[in-house]
Design a protein around this motif. Structure first.
Motif, PDB file in Angstrom:
ATOM      1  N   ALA A 135       0.826  -1.205   0.000  1.00  0.00           N
ATOM      2  CA  ALA A 135       0.000   0.000   0.000  1.00  0.00           C
ATOM      3  C   ALA A 135       0.862   1.257   0.000  1.00  0.00           C
ATOM      4  O   ALA A 135       0.606   2.213  -0.744  1.00  0.00           O
ATOM      5  CB  ALA A 135      -0.941  -0.010   1.202  1.00  0.00           C
ATOM      6  N   ARG A 136       1.900   1.264   0.821  1.00  0.00           N
ATOM      7  CA  ARG A 136       2.781   2.433   0.895  1.00  0.00           C
ATOM      8  C   ARG A 136       3.558   2.626  -0.398  1.00  0.00           C
ATOM      9  O   ARG A 136       3.762   3.766  -0.843  1.00  0.00           O
ATOM     10  CB  ARG A 136       3.735   2.285   2.075  1.00  0.00           C
ATOM     11  CG  ARG A 136       3.055   2.454   3.429  1.00  0.00           C
ATOM     12  CD  ARG A 136       4.034   2.232   4.572  1.00  0.00           C
ATOM     13  NE  ARG A 136       3.418   2.511   5.860  1.00  0.00           N
ATOM     14  CZ  ARG A 136       3.990   2.251   7.031  1.00  0.00           C
ATOM     15  NH1 ARG A 136       5.205   1.729   7.076  1.00  0.00           N
ATOM     16  NH2 ARG A 136       3.353   2.526   8.164  1.00  0.00           N
ATOM     17  N   HIS A 171      -8.669  -5.074   3.809  1.00  0.00           N
ATOM     18  CA  HIS A 171      -9.312  -6.334   3.425  1.00  0.00           C
ATOM     19  C   HIS A 171      -8.780  -7.464   4.291  1.00  0.00           C
ATOM     20  O   HIS A 171      -7.569  -7.643   4.405  1.00  0.00           O
ATOM     21  CB  HIS A 171      -9.045  -6.635   1.955  1.00  0.00           C
ATOM     22  CG  HIS A 171      -9.878  -7.756   1.409  1.00  0.00           C
ATOM     23  ND1 HIS A 171     -11.058  -7.540   0.739  1.00  0.00           N
ATOM     24  CD2 HIS A 171      -9.710  -9.103   1.454  1.00  0.00           C
ATOM     25  CE1 HIS A 171     -11.578  -8.705   0.376  1.00  0.00           C
ATOM     26  NE2 HIS A 171     -10.777  -9.669   0.799  1.00  0.00           N
ATOM     27  N   PRO A 172      -9.634  -8.255   4.917  1.00  0.00           N
ATOM     28  CA  PRO A 172      -9.157  -9.328   5.801  1.00  0.00           C
ATOM     29  C   PRO A 172      -8.455 -10.435   5.035  1.00  0.00           C
ATOM     30  O   PRO A 172      -8.725 -10.667   3.852  1.00  0.00           O
ATOM     31  CB  PRO A 172     -10.447  -9.839   6.451  1.00  0.00           C
ATOM     32  CG  PRO A 172     -11.529  -9.488   5.485  1.00  0.00           C
ATOM     33  CD  PRO A 172     -11.112  -8.185   4.872  1.00  0.00           C
ATOM     34  N   ALA A 201      -5.078   1.304  -2.331  1.00  0.00           N
ATOM     35  CA  ALA A 201      -4.230   1.168  -1.142  1.00  0.00           C
ATOM     36  C   ALA A 201      -5.071   0.904   0.112  1.00  0.00           C
ATOM     37  O   ALA A 201      -4.679   0.106   0.973  1.00  0.00           O
ATOM     38  CB  ALA A 201      -3.379   2.418  -0.956  1.00  0.00           C
ATOM     39  N   LYS A 202      -6.211   1.555   0.201  1.00  0.00           N
ATOM     40  CA  LYS A 202      -7.090   1.353   1.360  1.00  0.00           C
ATOM     41  C   LYS A 202      -7.613  -0.078   1.416  1.00  0.00           C
ATOM     42  O   LYS A 202      -7.714  -0.679   2.487  1.00  0.00           O
ATOM     43  CB  LYS A 202      -8.265   2.338   1.298  1.00  0.00           C
ATOM     44  CG  LYS A 202      -9.109   2.383   2.565  1.00  0.00           C
ATOM     45  CD  LYS A 202      -8.311   2.931   3.729  1.00  0.00           C
ATOM     46  CE  LYS A 202      -9.195   3.115   4.970  1.00  0.00           C
ATOM     47  NZ  LYS A 202      -8.415   3.636   6.113  1.00  0.00           N
ATOM     48  N   ILE A 237      -7.238 -15.372  -4.403  1.00  0.00           N
ATOM     49  CA  ILE A 237      -8.259 -14.457  -3.905  1.00  0.00           C
ATOM     50  C   ILE A 237      -8.008 -13.055  -4.445  1.00  0.00           C
ATOM     51  O   ILE A 237      -6.971 -12.446  -4.145  1.00  0.00           O
ATOM     52  CB  ILE A 237      -8.266 -14.411  -2.359  1.00  0.00           C
ATOM     53  CG1 ILE A 237      -8.522 -15.805  -1.780  1.00  0.00           C
ATOM     54  CG2 ILE A 237      -9.309 -13.416  -1.859  1.00  0.00           C
ATOM     55  CD1 ILE A 237      -9.887 -16.370  -2.084  1.00  0.00           C
ATOM     56  N   PRO A 238      -8.916 -12.516  -5.256  1.00  0.00           N
ATOM     57  CA  PRO A 238      -8.754 -11.128  -5.716  1.00  0.00           C
ATOM     58  C   PRO A 238      -9.028 -10.151  -4.579  1.00  0.00           C
ATOM     59  O   PRO A 238     -10.115 -10.154  -4.002  1.00  0.00           O
ATOM     60  CB  PRO A 238      -9.792 -11.000  -6.829  1.00  0.00           C
ATOM     61  CG  PRO A 238     -10.834 -12.028  -6.508  1.00  0.00           C
ATOM     62  CD  PRO A 238     -10.120 -13.158  -5.823  1.00  0.00           C
ATOM     63  N   ILE A 239      -8.031  -9.375  -4.241  1.00  0.00           N
ATOM     64  CA  ILE A 239      -8.180  -8.382  -3.171  1.00  0.00           C
ATOM     65  C   ILE A 239      -8.707  -7.070  -3.742  1.00  0.00           C
ATOM     66  O   ILE A 239      -9.597  -6.444  -3.182  1.00  0.00           O
ATOM     67  CB  ILE A 239      -6.835  -8.154  -2.450  1.00  0.00           C
ATOM     68  CG1 ILE A 239      -6.296  -9.485  -1.931  1.00  0.00           C
ATOM     69  CG2 ILE A 239      -6.992  -7.148  -1.316  1.00  0.00           C
ATOM     70  CD1 ILE A 239      -7.244 -10.241  -1.032  1.00  0.00           C
TER      71      ILE A 239
END
Length: 201
Positions: A21-22, A79-80, A73-74, A55-57
């Motif tokens: 994400a960063r 997302h678990p 990024a969020k 698994i598509p995140i």
């Protein structure tokens, strides 16, 4: 495509997600996207482990603004986790990335599958077979090996995982190094392929 096999514990999983994400939020990433002829790319984010476990995140998303990046990024941060084991099937993961690109709604000029991993493949389709399928389909496979515990993992990725014109691998020394390695890899990829569809991690 990010490895979340059983060798990735909860702390490493969290560090990995935050690192990606960063890296995506780094202003230099958006800069190289916006400096291209189309000023945008398309990405998706998938986590994988064994054969058939993908698994598509984040679904395929056009990235052309800071707001687009923030949304993806969020998702990565919130997302678990859904996969906890099942093996390490790199070849199947590459095949899934190839099929995802073929089935999406984008007419990309260039397709790149990014795949991370903290070890060599253990089951399922051998990595080199998945790589060869993707390359035959006109795609490029780049890698991000997380080399802690596997001294020869970079060599394994070079010989079995990456492929296609200009393919490369950027190693992360450990999970804490993923942010830096991922940022370098994203900038290098996008700077040379701006305006073309990418399957990211």
């Amino acid at each position: 495509m990010a490895d979340v096999s059983g060798s990735v514990d909860e702390e490493e999983f969290t560090v990995q997600r935050i690192g990606y994400a960063r890296a995506l939020r780094d202003p230099r990433v958006l800069g190289v996207i916006q400096s291209g002829p189309l000023g945008k790319i398309a990405i998706s984010c998938v986590e994988w482990s064994g054969p058939g476990l993908h698994i598509p995140i984040a679904q395929w998303t056009v990235i052309k603004s800071k707001e687009d990046i923030q949304r993806v990024a969020k998702i990565l941060e919130t997302h678990p986790r859904e996969l906890y084991g099942g093996g390490t099937a790199i070849g199947n993961a590459i095949q899934h990335g190839m099929m995802s690109i073929q089935d999406n709604d984008f007419e990309g000029r260039r397709a790149v599958i990014d795949i991370s991993g903290d070890g060599p493949d253990r089951n399922g389709m051998p990595a080199h077979m998945g790589r060869d399928m993707a390359v035959k389909a006109g795609m490029i496979v780049n890698g991000l090996p997380i080399v802690q515990g596997y001294l020869n993992l970079m060599e394994f990725f070079r010989e079995n995982v990456i492929g296609g014109p200009g393919a490369f691998a950027i190693p992360a020394r450990n999970f804490q190094d993923i942010e830096t390695a991922s940022r370098i890899k994203l900038i290098r990829e996008i700077a040379g392929t701006v305006g073309r569809s990418h399957a990211s991690r």
